[in-house]
Design an enzyme around this catalytic site. Structure first.
Site, PDB file in Angstrom:
ATOM      1  N   GLU A 128       0.448  -0.963  -0.083  1.00  0.00           N
ATOM      2  CA  GLU A 128       0.086  -0.220  -0.196  1.00  0.00           C
ATOM      3  C   GLU A 128       0.652   1.442   0.001  1.00  0.00           C
ATOM      4  OE1 GLU A 128      -2.576  -0.665   3.315  1.00  0.00           O
ATOM      5  OE2 GLU A 128      -3.506  -2.404   2.565  1.00  0.00           O
ATOM      6  N   GLU A 141      -6.165 -10.430  -0.811  1.00  0.00           N
ATOM      7  CA  GLU A 141      -7.251 -10.217   0.367  1.00  0.00           C
ATOM      8  C   GLU A 141      -8.695 -10.113  -0.077  1.00  0.00           C
ATOM      9  OE1 GLU A 141      -5.628  -7.019   1.924  1.00  0.00           O
ATOM     10  OE2 GLU A 141      -3.625  -7.616   1.885  1.00  0.00           O
TER      11      GLU A 141
END
Length: 362
Positions: free
Chosen positions: A147, A252
């Site tokens: 991220e 995820e």
């Protein structure tokens, strides 16, 4: 009229996911503490039976592994790796460098002042060398950086970026490769269907490739909703990332059925909102029409994954059964969500059978 939380479950096993996808891509799940230690026997059995890949949900994040400088706590991570080896799973380490859940000491000196670029690089190197080196030859893949790119394609102004600059990404990959030259190294991020983020990640990866840095793949976090993202944009990102010559993973994966307080389905974990009843519309189960929409959406995405099975190397669910999901508490605590393939009684939902049928047709 709401159905029970087990509605849609099937009495007989619909089949085995890992067998269904074995010639297409790995199918995995995240493991939490209770599963790693064997206390959650029902979920652990599902992991053993249904999945051939596992990822550490929390126990390998830097704040957990090195809460104090130089003091590593490997007990749970060791158990996670042991479980993977004993059960013949593809083992994914998650994550080496992430701005969130990093220990505060990482960025400050003994007086609480921000450390220099050189000090932070040295700390990154020690952390990565120690962690990756400990599991050299045992952990198959690493989410090296998590991220680091914003939805508009710019670099996130994390402490890593503020102190080191964008080179922190290159250095993280270099340090991981030094520690285990055979491990596959990935970049992982959410909202990867957003055009701005897609372009930003591509620029970053191309830059690494041009500099000779080993990067083996890109993880597209699959935190999806019933209406977001547009599946066509998700498809464009699969094609774009695969066009860079790297593996593509869907990581995820979960599907929220709950309303979002800000109108999109990102995964910025620092965001939280106050509880309101209207934001928790299904505390006792899903209405039939919502369950139908849930099933159709999962099938749509698995259809996409199967279409690109030559480019996708792994699809990983972010949890085993609904009660384990972070979606229940984010971004509003106290909600009840239904985002995974197994229900709160650890039974496969109807969509599991549909997914297996779809895969067998491909």
């Amino acid at each position: 009229m709401a159905c029970s939380t087990t509605a849609g479950s099937i009495e007989k096993s619909p089949g085995v996911l890992k067998e269904t996808f074995k010639d297409k891509f790995a199918i995995g799940t995240a493991m939490n503490t209770w599963q790693i230690t064997g206390r959650d026997t029902a979920a652990t059995r599902i992991i053993k039976d249904q999945f051939n890949a596992i990822v550490a949900e929390n126990c390998m994040k830097s704040g957990r592994l090195q809460p104090e400088e130089g003091k590593f706590t490997f007990e749970l991570a060791d158990q996670f790796v042991d479980f993977g080896e004993q059960n013949n799973k593809l083992i994914n380490g998650h994550t080496l460098i992430w701005h969130s859940q990093a220990p505060p000491w990482f960025f400050t000196d003994e007086e609480g002042k921000e450390v220099s670029r050189e000090v932070l690089i040295a700390r990154m190197k020690k952390h990565i060398h120690t962690v990756v080196g400990r599991y050299k030859g045992r952990v198959d893949t690493w989410d090296v950086v998590n991220e680091a790119i914003l939805d508009d394609g710019s670099y996130r102004e994390s402490k890593f970026h503020q102190i080191i600059g964008e080179d922190f990404i290159k250095l993280a990959f270099q340090f991981a490769h030094e520690a285990d030259p055979e491990a596959k190294l990935y970049y992982n991020d959410y909202s990867m269907a957003e055009p701005g983020k897609r372009e930003g990640v591509m620029r970053m990866v191309k830059k690494l490739q041009n500099e000779g840095v080993k990067i083996d793949g890109i993880g597209m976090q699959g935190h999806i909703g019933l209406h977001h993202p547009e599946i066509g944009e998700f498809e464009k990102s699969i094609e774009a990332f695969a066009g860079l010559g790297v593996e593509v993973m869907v990581t995820e994966l979960d599907l929220t059925v709950l309303p979002s307080p800000w109108g999109d389905q990102g995964a910025e974990v620092s965001k939280n909102f106050d509880y309101e009843d209207k934001m928790n519309p299904f505390p006792d189960g899903l209405p039939d029409e919502v369950m139908d929409a849930f099933n159709a959406r999962y099938l749509e995405f698995f259809g996409l994954f199967l279409k690109y099975q030559d480019k996708i190397s792994r699809v990983t669910l972010w949890g085993v059964a609904d009660q384990h999901s972070w979606r229940n508490g984010w971004p509003i605590r106290g909600r009840t969500d239904y985002p995974l393939l197994f229900d709160r009684e650890n039974k496969p939902k109807e969509v599991v059978s549909d997914i297996i049928k779809l895969s067998n047709q491909q």
